[in-house]
Structure formats: structure tokens, C-alpha cells
Motif scaffolding. Sequence first.
Motif, PDB file in Angstrom:
ATOM      1  N   ARG A  27       0.821  -1.211   0.000  1.00 43.34           N
ATOM      2  CA  ARG A  27       0.000   0.000   0.000  1.00 43.34           C
ATOM      3  C   ARG A  27       0.853   1.258   0.000  1.00 43.34           C
ATOM      4  O   ARG A  27       0.425   2.311  -0.474  1.00 43.34           O
ATOM      5  N   TYR A  28       2.081   1.109   0.509  1.00 41.01           N
ATOM      6  CA  TYR A  28       2.981   2.270   0.575  1.00 41.01           C
ATOM      7  C   TYR A  28       4.043   2.209  -0.517  1.00 41.01           C
ATOM      8  O   TYR A  28       5.159   2.669  -0.335  1.00 41.01           O
ATOM      9  N   TRP A  29       3.691   1.642  -1.660  1.00 40.83           N
ATOM     10  CA  TRP A  29       4.679   1.494  -2.734  1.00 40.83           C
ATOM     11  C   TRP A  29       5.293   2.829  -3.181  1.00 40.83           C
ATOM     12  O   TRP A  29       6.448   2.839  -3.607  1.00 40.83           O
ATOM     13  N   PRO A  30       4.589   3.955  -3.118  1.00 38.15           N
ATOM     14  CA  PRO A  30       5.283   5.208  -3.498  1.00 38.15           C
ATOM     15  C   PRO A  30       6.491   5.498  -2.612  1.00 38.15           C
ATOM     16  O   PRO A  30       7.490   6.052  -3.086  1.00 38.15           O
ATOM     17  N   TRP A  31       6.389   5.133  -1.332  1.00 36.18           N
ATOM     18  CA  TRP A  31       7.553   5.321  -0.452  1.00 36.18           C
ATOM     19  C   TRP A  31       8.746   4.520  -0.973  1.00 36.18           C
ATOM     20  O   TRP A  31       9.864   5.048  -1.043  1.00 36.18           O
ATOM     21  N   PHE A  32       8.494   3.270  -1.317  1.00 37.81           N
ATOM     22  CA  PHE A  32       9.570   2.423  -1.816  1.00 37.81           C
ATOM     23  C   PHE A  32      10.122   2.973  -3.132  1.00 37.81           C
ATOM     24  O   PHE A  32      11.340   2.978  -3.348  1.00 37.81           O
ATOM     25  N   ALA A  33       9.238   3.431  -4.012  1.00 39.01           N
ATOM     26  CA  ALA A  33       9.682   3.947  -5.300  1.00 39.01           C
ATOM     27  C   ALA A  33      10.546   5.192  -5.139  1.00 39.01           C
ATOM     28  O   ALA A  33      11.610   5.324  -5.755  1.00 39.01           O
ATOM     29  N   ALA A  37      14.538   5.411  -5.857  1.00 41.51           N
ATOM     30  CA  ALA A  37      15.063   6.379  -6.826  1.00 41.51           C
ATOM     31  C   ALA A  37      16.156   7.242  -6.200  1.00 41.51           C
ATOM     32  O   ALA A  37      17.199   7.500  -6.809  1.00 41.51           O
ATOM     33  N   VAL A  38      15.928   7.663  -4.951  1.00 43.47           N
ATOM     34  CA  VAL A  38      16.922   8.499  -4.270  1.00 43.47           C
ATOM     35  C   VAL A  38      18.221   7.733  -4.050  1.00 43.47           C
ATOM     36  O   VAL A  38      19.320   8.253  -4.291  1.00 43.47           O
ATOM     37  N   THR A  39      18.124   6.482  -3.604  1.00 42.92           N
ATOM     38  CA  THR A  39      19.339   5.698  -3.339  1.00 42.92           C
ATOM     39  C   THR A  39      20.094   5.380  -4.635  1.00 42.92           C
ATOM     40  O   THR A  39      21.322   5.399  -4.657  1.00 42.92           O
ATOM     41  N   LEU A  40      19.363   5.103  -5.711  1.00 41.83           N
ATOM     42  CA  LEU A  40      20.038   4.819  -6.987  1.00 41.83           C
ATOM     43  C   LEU A  40      20.720   6.070  -7.534  1.00 41.83           C
ATOM     44  O   LEU A  40      21.844   6.002  -8.059  1.00 41.83           O
ATOM     45  N   ILE A  41      20.057   7.208  -7.410  1.00 42.11           N
ATOM     46  CA  ILE A  41      20.688   8.456  -7.854  1.00 42.11           C
ATOM     47  C   ILE A  41      21.913   8.760  -6.997  1.00 42.11           C
ATOM     48  O   ILE A  41      22.964   9.175  -7.505  1.00 42.11           O
ATOM     49  N   SER A  42      21.784   8.540  -5.700  1.00 47.82           N
ATOM     50  CA  SER A  42      22.926   8.752  -4.800  1.00 47.82           C
ATOM     51  C   SER A  42      24.072   7.815  -5.147  1.00 47.82           C
ATOM     52  O   SER A  42      25.249   8.217  -5.131  1.00 47.82           O
ATOM     53  N   ALA A  43      23.744   6.566  -5.465  1.00 49.49           N
ATOM     54  CA  ALA A  43      24.785   5.606  -5.853  1.00 49.49           C
ATOM     55  C   ALA A  43      25.473   6.045  -7.134  1.00 49.49           C
ATOM     56  O   ALA A  43      26.710   5.956  -7.261  1.00 49.49           O
ATOM     57  N   TYR A  44      24.693   6.517  -8.088  1.00 45.78           N
ATOM     58  CA  TYR A  44      25.280   6.989  -9.342  1.00 45.78           C
ATOM     59  C   TYR A  44      26.206   8.182  -9.101  1.00 45.78           C
ATOM     60  O   TYR A  44      27.323   8.237  -9.640  1.00 45.78           O
ATOM     61  N   MET A  45      25.752   9.129  -8.291  1.00 47.82           N
ATOM     62  CA  MET A  45      26.578  10.303  -8.003  1.00 47.82           C
ATOM     63  C   MET A  45      27.850   9.891  -7.255  1.00 47.82           C
ATOM     64  O   MET A  45      28.937  10.428  -7.499  1.00 47.82           O
ATOM     65  N   TYR A  46      27.701   8.935  -6.356  1.00 51.76           N
ATOM     66  CA  TYR A  46      28.877   8.467  -5.609  1.00 51.76           C
ATOM     67  C   TYR A  46      29.886   7.811  -6.545  1.00 51.76           C
ATOM     68  O   TYR A  46      31.090   8.092  -6.482  1.00 51.76           O
ATOM     69  N   LEU A 497      19.185  -2.430  -2.155  1.00 53.51           N
ATOM     70  CA  LEU A 497      18.837  -3.008  -0.863  1.00 53.51           C
ATOM     71  C   LEU A 497      18.438  -1.923   0.123  1.00 53.51           C
ATOM     72  O   LEU A 497      17.445  -2.052   0.858  1.00 53.51           O
ATOM     73  N   GLY A 498      19.231  -0.836   0.148  1.00 56.10           N
ATOM     74  CA  GLY A 498      18.891   0.256   1.052  1.00 56.10           C
ATOM     75  C   GLY A 498      17.581   0.918   0.678  1.00 56.10           C
ATOM     76  O   GLY A 498      16.788   1.294   1.555  1.00 56.10           O
ATOM     77  N   GLY A 499      17.334   1.071  -0.653  1.00 52.27           N
ATOM     78  CA  GLY A 499      16.086   1.672  -1.091  1.00 52.27           C
ATOM     79  C   GLY A 499      14.871   0.858  -0.696  1.00 52.27           C
ATOM     80  O   GLY A 499      13.775   1.414  -0.546  1.00 52.27           O
ATOM     81  N   LEU A 500      15.055  -0.448  -0.550  1.00 49.96           N
ATOM     82  CA  LEU A 500      13.947  -1.295  -0.100  1.00 49.96           C
ATOM     83  C   LEU A 500      13.886  -1.410   1.412  1.00 49.96           C
ATOM     84  O   LEU A 500      12.801  -1.423   2.003  1.00 49.96           O
ATOM     85  N   LEU A 501      15.057  -1.510   2.038  1.00 45.44           N
ATOM     86  CA  LEU A 501      15.075  -1.738   3.486  1.00 45.44           C
ATOM     87  C   LEU A 501      14.744  -0.480   4.280  1.00 45.44           C
ATOM     88  O   LEU A 501      14.145  -0.572   5.357  1.00 45.44           O
ATOM     89  N   ILE A 502      15.161   0.686   3.779  1.00 53.03           N
ATOM     90  CA  ILE A 502      14.904   1.918   4.548  1.00 53.03           C
ATOM     91  C   ILE A 502      13.409   2.156   4.734  1.00 53.03           C
ATOM     92  O   ILE A 502      12.929   2.313   5.870  1.00 53.03           O
ATOM     93  N   PRO A 503      12.618   2.193   3.641  1.00 53.52           N
ATOM     94  CA  PRO A 503      11.182   2.365   3.880  1.00 53.52           C
ATOM     95  C   PRO A 503      10.566   1.182   4.611  1.00 53.52           C
ATOM     96  O   PRO A 503       9.658   1.371   5.423  1.00 53.52           O
ATOM     97  N   PHE A 504      11.092  -0.036   4.312  1.00 52.74           N
ATOM     98  CA  PHE A 504      10.563  -1.189   5.029  1.00 52.74           C
ATOM     99  C   PHE A 504      10.830  -1.061   6.526  1.00 52.74           C
ATOM    100  O   PHE A 504       9.942  -1.328   7.348  1.00 52.74           O
ATOM    101  N   GLY A 505      12.062  -0.649   6.859  1.00 48.67           N
ATOM    102  CA  GLY A 505      12.385  -0.491   8.282  1.00 48.67           C
ATOM    103  C   GLY A 505      11.555   0.586   8.939  1.00 48.67           C
ATOM    104  O   GLY A 505      11.080   0.432  10.075  1.00 48.67           O
TER     105      GLY A 505
END
Length: 777
Positions: A27-33, A37-46, A497-505
Motif C-alpha cells: 500500500r505504501y509502494w510510493p515510499w519504496f519507489a 530512486a533516491v538511493t540509486l541516484i545517490s549511488a550513481y553520483m557516488y 537493498l537500502g532503497g527497499l530496506l529503509i522504507p521497510f524499516g
Amino acid sequence: MDNSFNNFSLPEEDSIDIKQEIIRYIRYWPWFAVTLAVTLISAYMYLRYAPRVYQTYSKIKILDESEGLELPTSAFIFKRKNINLENEIEILTSYLIMNRVVRELNLNTNFYEEGTIQTSQIESLPFGFKQIIHPDSIRERLSYKLKIKDTGMDITNLKTEKVFSFSGSTTRDSDYNLPFEIDLNVNKTKSDFVGNTYILNFNTIKSTALSLKSNIKVESIGELSDLLKLTIKGESKELSEKILNTLMEVFDKDGIYDRQLISKRTLDFIDDRFVFLAQELDSIEVGRQDFKQRNNIVDIAVDAGLGLEQRAQSDEQVFQIEQQLALSKLLDTSLNTNSESDLLPANIGIENSSINQLISDYNNAVIDRNKYLSSGGANNPMVKQAVEQVENLKANINRSIGTYSKQLENSRQQFSLRNRRFSGTVAQIPEKEKLLRAIDRQQKIKESLYLLLLQKREEAAINLAITEPSIKVVEYALSGSNPVSPKSNIVYAAAILGGLLIPFGILYLIFMLDTKLHSKEDVTKINSNIPVIGEIPDVKKKEHIIFDDPNARTALAESFRILSSNVDYILPIKDDGKGKVIYCTSTIKGEGKTYVSVNLSLALSSINKKVLLIGADLRNPQIHTHIHEEKHKPGLSNYLHDANYDWRDALINGFDKHPNHQIILSGVIPPNPAHLLTNGRFKKLIEEAKEEYDYIIVDTAPTILVTDTMLISQLADATIYLARANYTEKNLLKFSKDLTETGKLKNVAYVINSVGASRSYGYSYNYGYNYGYGTKD
């Protein structure tokens, strides 16, 4: 018709419904999305701007000093190594070794090239650099920024922010007292570096050595192997390779130095002795030369050979005479000091045959006398004769020795006179010849010692030169072509993993700490014996919360139609034709009992049923807010208090489109609601209303802090118990469960309000129910 809903129950769930939990999070899939997206962009910038770190490694073999020198042992037979690799690793990574590497490569001075976004380390500056400050003089970290411009260059002390400007291409002639000198024209021209910025860091030797010690890893390749693998990670591959190659070289030299230490000490000792011996030999040579010059000596042996030979013969004769005199004196002393039982020494070298014969006779006489004394007494004639014979021989020996000594003394005097005649012959041999011989003797001793030390020095030098190395380099430093950090696959995997675990946590914590109920399942888990007959959806707009149009097709209207239909299933079946009494209550304020009471009554009215809505919450009435009437308009409290007041006078038609719907408001708030509700008039009202209406809906007070509802609960045919999603605490449902199990409430069924509501709830009744509670329901 049997009342099936009265016996309705759901089994309690002991296990977790995985599907329900997954849906709960989906139900909270926008949070995960968004988080993904933020973690992948951060990974790319890193990955785009992080410095590239490369791994460099080398391999060495530790050589066994005893290899080839000893007989095979059990360690050799069973292939066990004699080298303790743990000790070698500790030595290899020791601070002493690291300190030498740092000093040899000047590692305490680091260079970085500053880019637009990324600053990377480089091995050395691409132009002339000379460090003026001594590494041991650096007591704290020093940092400088070098910016090259068209007009010159600026050097900034990053600690003090002081800027030193130079108009030329060199700092050599400046008076700024910088710890280094820069010359841009050494390798290339200044124009090649215009616009570039460099960082120069100067660290202490100790901090750099400790940092290098922690950065270098050494490990054994195998359990039975003598090979060690050295690894280091760094941004500059060239610098890392230099460090490992220098480390191997320093370690090898350290081991060689330990084995060469004895040879070096031997050489040092011999060299020191050489200086001393050379000085002594020079002194002896000069002294000998001066001595011969002062005494005009050319060749003493040739000049006085004959005289020396004659004097030597005379000296030899004098020596023999003196020897005989000494022996005679010794014999005389022995004869006169010995006891009677002692024998005299024979053949001691006296060249007088008569004395030697007397000594032999004397010893035989002493032996005979001793035999006679042991076998006979002292008065035995044989004994006396033997004693007398010994005494006579002794006296003869004394006389003979005296005579012989006089003869020898006369002979010595004669030879002495003869020697004085030879003195003229040897007068040219000075007494100083003895000194010359002593000088020659000292010279020979020093020369022989010098030659011996020279031989030992050569031996030590050979041992020093042929000292075997400590290690064998198997592979010199090599760097991988791909960086070991950052690794894109690991970074992206961690980002996903972080993009999924952070909202999940976060959601897990929210769910774990959330004590509110949200759905029908939450209610059935706590109290499965009470049915849930309705779920009212959340309404965002307050103007659409009343079912005032009988023909409405909204979700709200349909939910209350379903509720009105389900209510019939929990009502008991009666054949008396009287109306049904339905209570609406809740645990606390704000759960929407008034809201449900009004809409349920309107839903029943929409199907052409005569419905009466009674506001029985005398402490906090709220029905008037939905029909825009005065709060203190006469109503139920007036009827309960005044025996002459007819409840029909309090009837209100609040909704024009519902002609079969009437309302009795709560009236003026009384000081004693419980007393009024139990005075019998409320029961009378219900009995009379049941004759005129199909349904009587009673909006009662919450149950947790006041007893108003329990006092009149037996008059109800069914009790609708309200719980509000995202508002009602789960543990409050236990209270309603206890009320049902103890019979304080009759024929109870749950209705869940605001299903699907967010945290904002869409609306709120602000019911925080206290005794003598607030203003709105």
C-alpha cells in the motif's frame, strides 16, 4: 428466523498472514519507489565522483638461513617449515620498517590535484618541487593550496588562510619562508599548468608511518608455504608500487644488516687497531733509526764477532762453574738440614766423582741403618755400628763439598780475570745493543700482529660481501587495472537493498509502534466473538458526511445502506410489531458514534421506515451540529426531568428529504445525567416510541469513563459499538470485550469508522473523552 449473527465468530489467528503483511506494505509502494530512486541516484553520483582506489600487491619468499647447512630433520621429512612467518610478518609491518620506508620515499609529503568536483592523489607534482623543511622538523600537519594563474601563482596556508602571491614561475627568491620551493619551468612550461590547483600536505613522520602500518596487509599464501603476499590500497598506482618495492628492499636490507653486524663490528675493531698499530710501527722505526744514528752503528755482528765469540766461550765456562757452586751449595744445605732418616739426592749434576761415590755410600748406609733400627733396638751393636758409619760418611761428604767449593771458587776467579782481558775486544759493543735488540723485537711483534689483523680483516670483508639476502622477490609490486573501490555492482546492490530496506524499516517501526486499529482484521484478532457488521469509509470533505439524500449513490451512502441491512441480522426476531431499539456507543470520544447514529437513522429512513433518533449523550451532545439547531433546545433531558413534558413536543424534522425521520435532541445539559436516565421516564419513552416507530436509534455516551450507557443498556435490542480506524487504541477493544462478556452491553456488534483513513483522518470529532467531556463528538 434464527439470529445467525449472534453466534458469529472468527477463529483467532496464531500465525502471521504473509499475504496480508505483503499487501500491508505494498500500500505504501510510493515510499519504496521514491526511496529507491533516491538511493540509486545517490549511488550513481557516488560512483561518478568518488575517488578510485586501486589494490597493489607483491609476493616474497622468506629464505631460511640454515637451508643447505644442516642434516635433514623431522621438520624436513614431514615438510614442516623452520621459518616462523608470524614473526616475519610482525617485523615486516613493524613501525621501525615503516619509518624507514617513509623516510626513504618522503611519504610524509603528499600531493593532490584538485578537480572541479573530485580531488585525487598523485605521486608527485608535474613540475619542480624541492622540500626545504626537514621531515623531523614537522611537528604538526601543514597544508598548502597551490593555484597556478596566468600572472603567477598563489599559495594558501590552509591552516591560517594566509595567501602568498608570486608573479613569476618560481618561489626560489621569495622571503615568505615557505617549507618548499616551486619551479614551474623545470619539466614543462608554465602554460601547461595554468588553471590547475594542487594540495600539498606535510605530515609528521610518526603519523605517516602509523598510517602506512595500518594500510599495508601481509598474509601467508598457504599453510606450508614460505611465501608472503603484501597488499596496499591507494589512489595512485605508481605510489603504491613504489611503497611495496621499497618496503621489500628495506626489509631485505634489515635482515642482511642483522647478519652482517658481526662482520661489521669485526671490521670496525680491526680498523681501529690498524690505526693504533701503524702509529706504533712508525714510532718504532723512527726510534731505531735515531738510536743507530746517535751511536754510529752499522753492523755490530761483523765488527765484534770474534770478541763476542771469545767472551761467549768464557761466559760459558763461568756459567758452568757457577752452576757447580750452586749445586754444591744445594747439596750441603740438603745434607745439613735433612734428618737422620732422609736420603741425599744422587746424580744432581755435580762433576766430582768422589763426592758422588760418597753420596751413594751414604744413602746405602742410611738404608742399612733404618733396617737395623726397625728390627733391633737402639743399643744393638749392629745398629750402633751403622749409625756411626752414617755419621762418618756425612762428615766425609761435608769435607769433600768444602774442598770442591774452594776449587770452584778459585776457578771462577781465574775465569773472571780472563773475561776482563776479553773486555777490550768487546768494548765496541755498547750496552745499548740490548736496547736495539728490544727495539727489533717490538718491531717484529707489531709487524706480525699487523699481518694477522690484515688477514682477519680480509676474512671479515669476504663474509660481509657474500652475505645472503633475507628474501627472494617472487613478484614485484603490481597494480590491478580495475579499481577495488568503489565497486559499481556492490554500490548499486547496496543502493537497491537500502532503497527497499529503509522504507521497510521505517514502516516496520511505524507498524510495530502503532497501537491503533486500522481494519476489520485488527478487531477480529482481539475479539473474534463479536461480529463486525459494517465498515464506514473515510470521508475527506466534511460537507459530504451526512446521508441527507435518500437516492444518493456515493460510497458513504452505500456503506450505510449495507450497515442498515446488516443491522437487521443482529436484531432479535419479534412478532409483536413493535419498533427495534438500536444503541450507538463507543469507548472514547471521537470515534464517530453520533456521526454513525445520524447516518444509520437516515439510511433506515431512506427505505420508508419510520425512524426516531434520540440524543442520549447528555454530557456532550453533538446531534445538533448536523442539523444546525441550538444546543440547548428542549429535548431528552427536559423530558426526563419534567414529568409533565411530553417527548413528542421535542420532535424535530431535521432533514427535508427524509419525512419519516424525526429527532429528539439531548436538551439542556443536566448536572446528573445518570440519575435522570434511571428515573424510569427513559424506559417509558422507549416503550412509547416503539409503538410509533419502526426503529429507535439512540446515540449514547461513551462507555469507558461514565456508566450512562450501561444503566440503560438492557432497553436495547442491539448495540452498535463504534471503533475508528487510525484512532482507536487496540487495547481499548478489550474493554468492549469485557462489557460484552459480563453482559453489561446487549447484543453487541462492531462498526469500524473511517476505514482507509490517513493520519490526517479527513475529519475529527475531537472527542478525547474525559469525565464531563468536551464540546464535539
